[in-house]
Design a protein around this motif. Structure first.
Motif, mmCIF file in Angstrom:
data_model
loop_
_atom_site.group_PDB
_atom_site.id
_atom_site.type_symbol
_atom_site.label_atom_id
_atom_site.label_comp_id
_atom_site.label_asym_id
_atom_site.label_seq_id
_atom_site.Cartn_x
_atom_site.Cartn_y
_atom_site.Cartn_z
ATOM 1 N N ALA A 546 34.250 -18.853 -3.863
ATOM 2 C CA ALA A 546 34.856 -17.776 -4.649
ATOM 3 C C ALA A 546 34.388 -16.409 -4.159
ATOM 4 O O ALA A 546 35.181 -15.459 -4.071
ATOM 5 C CB ALA A 546 34.527 -17.956 -6.132
ATOM 6 N N ASP A 547 33.093 -16.299 -3.815
ATOM 7 C CA ASP A 547 32.586 -15.017 -3.323
ATOM 8 C C ASP A 547 33.059 -14.728 -1.903
ATOM 9 O O ASP A 547 33.168 -13.563 -1.511
ATOM 10 C CB ASP A 547 31.058 -14.997 -3.394
ATOM 11 N N GLN A 548 33.350 -15.767 -1.139
ATOM 12 C CA GLN A 548 33.986 -15.532 0.169
ATOM 13 C C GLN A 548 35.377 -14.936 -0.038
ATOM 14 O O GLN A 548 35.829 -14.084 0.736
ATOM 15 C CB GLN A 548 34.088 -16.837 0.950
ATOM 16 N N GLY A 549 36.051 -15.378 -1.101
ATOM 17 C CA GLY A 549 37.331 -14.780 -1.448
ATOM 18 C C GLY A 549 37.170 -13.339 -1.882
ATOM 19 O O GLY A 549 37.966 -12.470 -1.497
ATOM 20 N N ARG A 550 36.133 -13.058 -2.673
ATOM 21 C CA ARG A 550 35.881 -11.671 -3.102
ATOM 22 C C ARG A 550 35.499 -10.798 -1.909
ATOM 23 O O ARG A 550 35.822 -9.607 -1.883
ATOM 24 C CB ARG A 550 34.773 -11.648 -4.166
ATOM 25 N N PHE A 551 34.824 -11.388 -0.939
ATOM 26 C CA PHE A 551 34.513 -10.656 0.299
ATOM 27 C C PHE A 551 35.814 -10.206 0.962
ATOM 28 O O PHE A 551 35.950 -9.048 1.375
ATOM 29 C CB PHE A 551 33.718 -11.570 1.248
ATOM 30 N N ALA A 552 36.786 -11.125 1.047
ATOM 31 C CA ALA A 552 38.071 -10.800 1.669
ATOM 32 C C ALA A 552 38.784 -9.691 0.906
ATOM 33 O O ALA A 552 39.363 -8.780 1.506
ATOM 34 C CB ALA A 552 38.944 -12.051 1.736
ATOM 35 N N ILE A 553 38.736 -9.748 -0.438
ATOM 36 C CA ILE A 553 39.404 -8.727 -1.247
ATOM 37 C C ILE A 553 38.689 -7.385 -1.111
ATOM 38 O O ILE A 553 39.342 -6.327 -1.011
ATOM 39 C CB ILE A 553 39.468 -9.154 -2.730
ATOM 40 N N GLY A 554 37.358 -7.389 -1.128
ATOM 41 C CA GLY A 554 36.615 -6.144 -0.941
ATOM 42 C C GLY A 554 36.939 -5.507 0.398
ATOM 43 O O GLY A 554 37.148 -4.284 0.495
ATOM 44 N N TYR A 555 36.983 -6.329 1.439
ATOM 45 C CA TYR A 555 37.328 -5.833 2.772
ATOM 46 C C TYR A 555 38.749 -5.262 2.775
ATOM 47 O O TYR A 555 39.003 -4.161 3.274
ATOM 48 C CB TYR A 555 37.215 -6.980 3.783
ATOM 49 N N TYR A 556 39.674 -6.018 2.181
ATOM 50 C CA TYR A 556 41.080 -5.604 2.170
ATOM 51 C C TYR A 556 41.260 -4.310 1.374
ATOM 52 O O TYR A 556 41.941 -3.378 1.825
ATOM 53 C CB TYR A 556 41.925 -6.727 1.564
ATOM 54 N N HIS A 557 40.646 -4.237 0.191
ATOM 55 C CA HIS A 557 40.753 -3.040 -0.637
ATOM 56 C C HIS A 557 40.222 -1.815 0.095
ATOM 57 O O HIS A 557 40.851 -0.744 0.072
ATOM 58 C CB HIS A 557 39.960 -3.230 -1.932
ATOM 59 N N GLN A 558 39.062 -1.954 0.724
ATOM 60 C CA GLN A 558 38.459 -0.815 1.411
ATOM 61 C C GLN A 558 39.300 -0.370 2.590
ATOM 62 O O GLN A 558 39.505 0.834 2.807
ATOM 63 C CB GLN A 558 37.041 -1.176 1.871
ATOM 64 N N ARG A 559 39.844 -1.319 3.336
ATOM 65 C CA ARG A 559 40.716 -0.973 4.474
ATOM 66 C C ARG A 559 41.980 -0.262 3.988
ATOM 67 O O ARG A 559 42.393 0.746 4.552
ATOM 68 C CB ARG A 559 41.103 -2.232 5.247
ATOM 69 N N GLN A 560 42.594 -0.790 2.935
ATOM 70 C CA GLN A 560 43.796 -0.166 2.395
ATOM 71 C C GLN A 560 43.490 1.232 1.868
ATOM 72 O O GLN A 560 44.307 2.146 2.003
ATOM 73 C CB GLN A 560 44.385 -1.027 1.276
ATOM 74 N N ASN A 561 42.288 1.398 1.310
ATOM 75 C CA ASN A 561 41.902 2.710 0.799
ATOM 76 C C ASN A 561 41.777 3.721 1.934
ATOM 77 O O ASN A 561 42.176 4.883 1.784
ATOM 78 C CB ASN A 561 40.579 2.584 0.040
ATOM 79 N N PHE A 562 41.258 3.296 3.067
ATOM 80 C CA PHE A 562 41.177 4.191 4.233
ATOM 81 C C PHE A 562 42.573 4.641 4.660
ATOM 82 O O PHE A 562 42.822 5.820 4.910
ATOM 83 C CB PHE A 562 40.495 3.480 5.405
ATOM 84 N N PHE A 563 43.487 3.681 4.749
ATOM 85 C CA PHE A 563 44.852 3.997 5.188
ATOM 86 C C PHE A 563 45.552 4.893 4.170
ATOM 87 O O PHE A 563 46.290 5.806 4.534
ATOM 88 C CB PHE A 563 45.663 2.712 5.375
ATOM 89 N N THR A 564 45.322 4.628 2.878
ATOM 90 C CA THR A 564 45.959 5.427 1.833
ATOM 91 C C THR A 564 45.476 6.863 1.887
ATOM 92 O O THR A 564 46.266 7.806 1.824
ATOM 93 C CB THR A 564 45.649 4.832 0.442
ATOM 94 N N LYS A 565 44.171 7.054 2.028
ATOM 95 C CA LYS A 565 43.621 8.407 2.096
ATOM 96 C C LYS A 565 44.133 9.144 3.317
ATOM 97 O O LYS A 565 44.462 10.319 3.260
ATOM 98 C CB LYS A 565 42.083 8.341 2.122
ATOM 99 N N LYS A 566 44.246 8.408 4.459
ATOM 100 C CA LYS A 566 44.721 9.033 5.683
ATOM 101 C C LYS A 566 46.153 9.524 5.529
ATOM 102 O O LYS A 566 46.504 10.621 5.942
ATOM 103 C CB LYS A 566 44.616 8.039 6.840
#
Length: 575
Positions: A546-566
């Motif tokens: 489950a935490d490996q899944g949360r790792f994937a979501i944390g990574y995905y959220h942070q990456r999307q946040n970079f693109f959104t801010k850009k």
């Protein structure tokens, strides 16, 4: 229960006059019709086919119900292939073809009380004059010989086929009463009826035999008991057997708007009473056609609006809704899943499914994901044939029953990410939904669910490590523009499962990457890194699934946040 629900659906459709075949008949595609005059002379061969896309498709007409075809000779009544109807040898077996023609004419001779009908008389005269050499001049004849299509008769001047003439229909219904000696109690209706020995084949199940397969079938001694053979092992009356097979073939038909493919299961939907949800569900879960790419999104939006305004609640709160998934199993059909609910509950649970899937994504990505796109995102090479057989059925059952998604679905999505080092929109949405549903139904007092977008207050170690990994990758990308492979390509699998083995190395590498950046950008990334690391006491040796899944979501959220801010920064510059 399944057969009973299908029989009730047949009754509902026939009472409403919705085109289901009456007892003793079926709707069948007949490519060619022999039009004959009252003297039995051939007037023409009518080609009923129409161009549909790149293929020609025959018109579907009402004909007497076909017999169960086996390796032996068995003729249909007043319609069949050119081998049976005209005695044309298409496979180099003249003796067998002669038997087929004789069987076809024998079926007509057995019809009671039709001897004086002009249509039947014309057919008798046609066979007395039959000369296949006269057919050679007909343009379609070569194609007919090669394809061995179904054919039937029409009397010149009539609009209906000969098999649809009133005298013929009356004779077929009289024969349908059956032999009283074979009567018994039907297990479905509870009434006395002639027991159906061989049930009509079900067609349209993906992967099953093209000639059809059976849901109810006993054809070997090992399956029999108490001296009962074939259909008498599970006594179903002729009336119910006809009703359920006709209803199921209708639902699985080529033009059916109430079917879709879920993995290896051909899935059909129907309700106790007429409901818009019957035809909406395939559009909600299925792929949009090329000529209408917005159909899927439009159907989901309409469902959301219907649930919010309470459209399904007043009258449909007690209306039963059925979902049946069928998969091929040798010469039979296996029931992959069967679900009974109400229209109102079904609508609410489907809406909850899409709410659980909702996650931030790029502007070019679809707002709502179809079942097929979610499942292939977990399959090797992204191919539908690599979807595990039971996974699709288990997934659908979880959606319809409002239960946690199968653990195997979460595991499949995480394995695909580790294999490909790519957290895409579909996998992120699936993982978020799996984790949130499991959290919602768990006994734990902590019910923190993953958000749609970046959650800076989420303290879960897996989520924080995923965010940290995304920041470290971003620093590397900016320090080395155009780099072919990032830390994700080399370290994602280890970082998401056993963080302690790689994060010390990654933090050291990050110092070199930060040193290459401009002062302002370096300060921003260092501050963000510090904020994330502040919530991490130590790098764990291992992360549970489950935490490996949360790792994937944390990574995905942070990456999307970079693109959104850009993108937001670009919009401000242009303004």
């Amino acid at each position: 229960m399944i057969l009973q629900a299908l029989a009730e659906y047949y009754d509902r459709k026939t009472k409403a006059g919705d085109g289901l075949a009456p007892a003793g008949f079926e709707n069948k595609e007949i490519p060619f019709v022999l039009e004959i005059d009252r003297n039995g002379s051939l007037v023409q061969i009518e080609d009923t086919r129409e161009q549909v896309g790149k293929k020609k498709r025959a018109r579907s007409v009402l004909v007497p119900q076909g017999v169960k075809k086996t390796s032996g000779v068995a003729a249909n009544l007043l319609w069949d292939t050119v081998e049976y109807l005209l005695g044309v040898d298409t496979r180099g077996k003249p003796e067998r073809v002669a038997e087929q023609l004789a069987a076809f004419k024998g079926r007509i001779a057995q019809l009671p009380g039709v001897e004086s009908d002009p249509g039947i008389e014309a057919i008798d005269k046609f066979y007395s004059l039959l000369d296949l050499d006269t057919f050679a001049a007909i343009p379609e004849w070569k194609e007919i010989i090669e394809s061995n299509p179904n054919m039937t008769f029409r009397l010149q001047g009539d609009r209906e086929l000969i098999c649809q003439r009133p005298a013929v229909i009356a004779a077929i219904r009289a024969m349908a009463i059956g032999d009283i000696s074979g009567k018994g109690r039907c297990l479905i209706s509870g009434k006395e009826d002639e027991i159906e020995r061989l049930h009509t084949a079900i067609k349209g199940v993906w992967g099953a035999q093209s000639s059809g397969a059976n849901v109810v079938s006993f054809n070997l001694d090992a399956f029999n008991s108490y001296g009962k053979t074939q259909g008498h092992n599970a006594p179903v009356g002729k009336e119910i057997a006809f009703a359920y097979t006709t209803a199921l073939n209708h639902l699985l038909g080529k033009d059916s708007e109430q079917r879709m493919q879920v993995g290896d299961a051909s899935t059909v939907f129907w309700a106790e009473k007429r409901s818009d949800l019957e035809t909406a569900v395939p559009n909600i879960f299925g792929e949009s056609p090329k000529d209408d790419p917005d159909r899927h999104a439009r159907a989901v939006e309409q469902l959301f609006n219907s649930v919010q305004n309470g459209r399904y609640t007043p009258d449909d709160g007690h209306t039963r809704f059925y979902v049946l998934g069928l998969a091929p199993n040798a010469a039979r059909i296996a029931v992959r899943f069967w679900h009974v609910g109400t229209v109102a509950n079904m609508a609410e649970r489907i809406v909850q499914h899409f709410v659980d899937l909702k996650i931030m994504h790029g502007p070019k990505e679809p707002e709502f994901l179809s079942l097929f796109r979610l499942l292939v995102a977990t399959a090797s090479l992204g191919k539908s044939e690599n979807i595990p057989p039971n996974l699709a059925g288990d997934f659908m059952r979880s959606i319809l029953e409002g239960l946690p998604y199968p653990q195997t679905l979460l595991g499949a999505a995480i394995r695909r990410i580790r294999a490909e080092q790519h957290v895409n929109y579909q996998r992120a949405a699936l993982i978020k939904a799996c984790i949130n549903r499991a959290t919602r139904y768990s006994n734990s007092e902590i019910k923190e669910e993953l958000k749609v977008s970046l959650d800076e207050n989420n303290t879960n170690i897996g989520y924080r490590l995923g965010r940290l990994f995304a920041v470290l990758e971003k620093a590397q990308e900016e320090a080395n523009p155009g780099i072919n492979a990032t830390i994700r390509d080399r370290y994602y699998g280890s970082a998401s499962s056993s963080p302690v083995t790689v994060f010390s190395t990654l933090m050291k590498l990050n110092k070199h990457h930060i040193a290459k950046l401009g002062k302002g950008r370096a300060v921003n990334l260092e501050r963000l890194t510090g904020e994330i690391v502040a919530g991490i006491a130590d790098f764990p040796a291992h992360l549970p699934l489950a935490d490996q899944g949360r790792f994937a979501i944390g990574y995905y959220h942070q990456r999307q946040n970079f693109f959104t801010k850009k993108s937001e920064e670009k919009e401000m510059i242009h303004e």
